[in-house]
Design a protein around this motif. Structure first.
Motif, PDB file in Angstrom:
ATOM      1  N   ILE A   1      10.229 -56.261 -60.199  1.00 47.49           N
ATOM      2  CA  ILE A   1       8.761 -56.293 -60.167  1.00 47.49           C
ATOM      3  C   ILE A   1       8.289 -57.052 -61.398  1.00 47.49           C
ATOM      4  O   ILE A   1       8.660 -56.700 -62.519  1.00 47.49           O
TER       5      ILE A   1
ATOM      6  N   LEU B   1       2.962 -58.160 -59.399  1.00 48.91           N
ATOM      7  CA  LEU B   1       1.883 -57.164 -59.398  1.00 48.91           C
ATOM      8  C   LEU B   1       0.810 -57.645 -60.365  1.00 48.91           C
ATOM      9  O   LEU B   1       1.117 -57.978 -61.507  1.00 48.91           O
TER      10      LEU B   1
ATOM     11  N   PHE C   1       1.002 -50.264 -64.330  1.00 48.59           N
ATOM     12  CA  PHE C   1       0.947 -50.123 -62.874  1.00 48.59           C
ATOM     13  C   PHE C   1       2.341 -50.402 -62.278  1.00 48.59           C
ATOM     14  O   PHE C   1       2.788 -49.717 -61.352  1.00 48.59           O
ATOM     15  N   ALA C   2       3.033 -51.421 -62.823  1.00 47.44           N
ATOM     16  CA  ALA C   2       4.355 -51.774 -62.313  1.00 47.44           C
ATOM     17  C   ALA C   2       5.385 -50.710 -62.677  1.00 47.44           C
ATOM     18  O   ALA C   2       6.301 -50.419 -61.894  1.00 47.44           O
TER      19      ALA C   2
ATOM     20  N   GLN D   1       4.770 -47.447 -63.061  1.00 51.51           N
ATOM     21  CA  GLN D   1       4.565 -46.328 -62.122  1.00 51.51           C
ATOM     22  C   GLN D   1       5.189 -46.668 -60.760  1.00 51.51           C
ATOM     23  O   GLN D   1       5.859 -45.843 -60.138  1.00 51.51           O
ATOM     24  N   THR D   2       4.983 -47.900 -60.312  1.00 49.26           N
ATOM     25  CA  THR D   2       5.531 -48.331 -59.013  1.00 49.26           C
ATOM     26  C   THR D   2       7.060 -48.290 -59.040  1.00 49.26           C
ATOM     27  O   THR D   2       7.698 -47.768 -58.112  1.00 49.26           O
TER      28      THR D   2
ATOM     29  N   SER E   1       8.358 -44.773 -58.968  1.00 47.02           N
ATOM     30  CA  SER E   1       8.209 -44.182 -57.624  1.00 47.02           C
ATOM     31  C   SER E   1       9.324 -44.661 -56.697  1.00 47.02           C
ATOM     32  O   SER E   1       9.814 -43.882 -55.866  1.00 47.02           O
ATOM     33  N   LEU E   2       9.711 -45.916 -56.816  1.00 45.63           N
ATOM     34  CA  LEU E   2      10.808 -46.439 -55.981  1.00 45.63           C
ATOM     35  C   LEU E   2      12.116 -45.711 -56.292  1.00 45.63           C
ATOM     36  O   LEU E   2      12.907 -45.421 -55.399  1.00 45.63           O
TER      37      LEU E   2
END
Ligand code: COA
Length: 333
Positions: A81, A112, A121-122, A124-125, A128-129
């Motif tokens: 990301i 992103l 933000f990246a 957190q993403t 989550s993955l």
């Protein structure tokens, strides 16, 4: 079926800052400003500039640094990301270019866009993955070549920005004491009029007129952004600490986005965190947008200043508006 929660934790870091330095004396020579004004109003002394190449070159160099230092093989990477507002091109995504540069043949990835909050933000993403159980090695890179969109005749903005990239590797851990704990993230498009680059997108595609009107450069109305950033970053960091029953004493470091030293000081004050517990490198790099937070993490970790078990609060505010904070416990020795 096991219901054990998978925690996501940072297991590797890497960075790249280009060699060319622009100091405040350089800006004194090109616009009506002074070293004293820049230092007292922003805290910036120098920034790095990438002379040739694009953001993918910054991001690739940061990822290669991470891979070398942490023995990560390209084929092990599941996801890349790239948080950026200065992609090499609209498409393909910078993540695809980075994937090809390091030959991460098993990876998928994407860019992103959340400006100065992009890394948060990246991150957190990416976490989550990992927590989903579907991926084992996610790379999150914050990378921006801000010099590509900076108007070097505008003293309001040109002194602020620099180029850099930094990367983290996120992996699962069964150790519940470490890793990503919580995040609070927001966006509010009401902020769109104060910080933007209007040209080049689908609304205002590039024309002679958009170039003449300087629409391919950063525009910032500094005062309202400053006010919103002070409140936004401080409040969200405080709220995250309250939600997780943390006091200033529980926090080893605040890792703030590096846009302005005065915004950082206000955030630390609201959190009850002393100045010695705030990561700072704005003096050396200026505002590198998505790269500032991971750049701090890499430098402080490599200097031996972050220890396993340290609680960190990452906080950012940027164009959009976008803002947020993340709480993690450092897991690397
Ligand atoms: N050198 C000298 N004077 C400058 C200058 C420079 N580089 N840039 C602006 N000025 C002048 C302004 O023109 C203004 O002059 P005026 O009063 O004659 O109109 C004066 O300094 C004060 O400007 P102001 O905008 O009030 O300064 P400031 O204290 O707000 O600082 C920023 C300007 C950009 C440093 C500050 O507003 C800021 O950091 N904003 C937020 C940045 C941010 O967080 N962005 C979000 C993430 S990217």
């Amino acid at each position: 079926m096991s219901t054990k929660k998978i925690n996501a934790t940072i297991t590797g870091v890497g960075m790249y800052a280009p060699e060319k330095v622009l100091d405040n004396a350089y800006f004194e020579s090109i616009v009506n400003t002074s070293n004293d004004w820049i230092i007292t109003r922003t805290g910036i002394r120098e920034r790095r500039i990438l002379e040739t190449g694009g953001t993918s070159d910054l991001a690739t160099a940061a990822l290669k640094d991470l891979m070398e230092k942490h023995n990560l093989l390209a084929e092990e990477i599941d996801v890349i990301i790239v948080a950026t507002v200065t992609p090499d091109m609209f498409f393909p995504a910078t993540a695809c270019l980075v994937q090809d540069n390091v030959k991460a043949k098993n990876a998928w990835g994407f860019d992103l866009s959340a400006a100065c909050s992009g890394f948060l933000f990246a991150f957190q993403t990416g976490c989550s993955l990992i927590e989903s159980g579907r991926y084992k090695k996610v790379v999150v890179i914050g990378a921006d070549k801000m010099s590509a969109i900076t108007d070097y005749t505008d003293r309001n903005t040109c002194i602020l920005f620099g180029d850099a990239a930094a990367a983290v590797l996120i992996e699962p851990t069964e150790d519940s004491a470490i890793g990503f704990k919580d995040a609070l993230l927001h966006c509010d498009g009401q902020g769109k009029d104060y910080l933007y680059m209007k040209g080049g997108g689908s609304l205002n595609p590039a024309t002679h007129e958009t170039v003449d009107n300087k629409m391919h450069y950063i525009f910032q109305d500094g005062k309202p952004v400053f006010k919103a950033a002070v409140v936004g970053m401080a409040d969200i960091s405080y709220e995250l600490m309250q939600k997780n029953n943390l006091t200033g004493g529980d926090v080893a470091y605040l890792v703030p986005h590096q846009a302005n030293l005065r915004i950082i000081d206000a955030t630390a004050q609201r959190m009850g965190v002393g100045k010695d517990k705030v990561m700072i490198n704005i003096d050396k790099y200026g505002n590198t947008t998505a790269a500032t937070i991971p750049l701090c993490l890499v430098e402080y970790y490599r200097a031996g200043k972050i220890k396993k078990g340290d609680n960190l609060i990452l906080a950012a505010f940027g164009a959009g508006y976008t803002w947020g904070a993340a709480y993690l416990t450092w897991g690397m020795d």
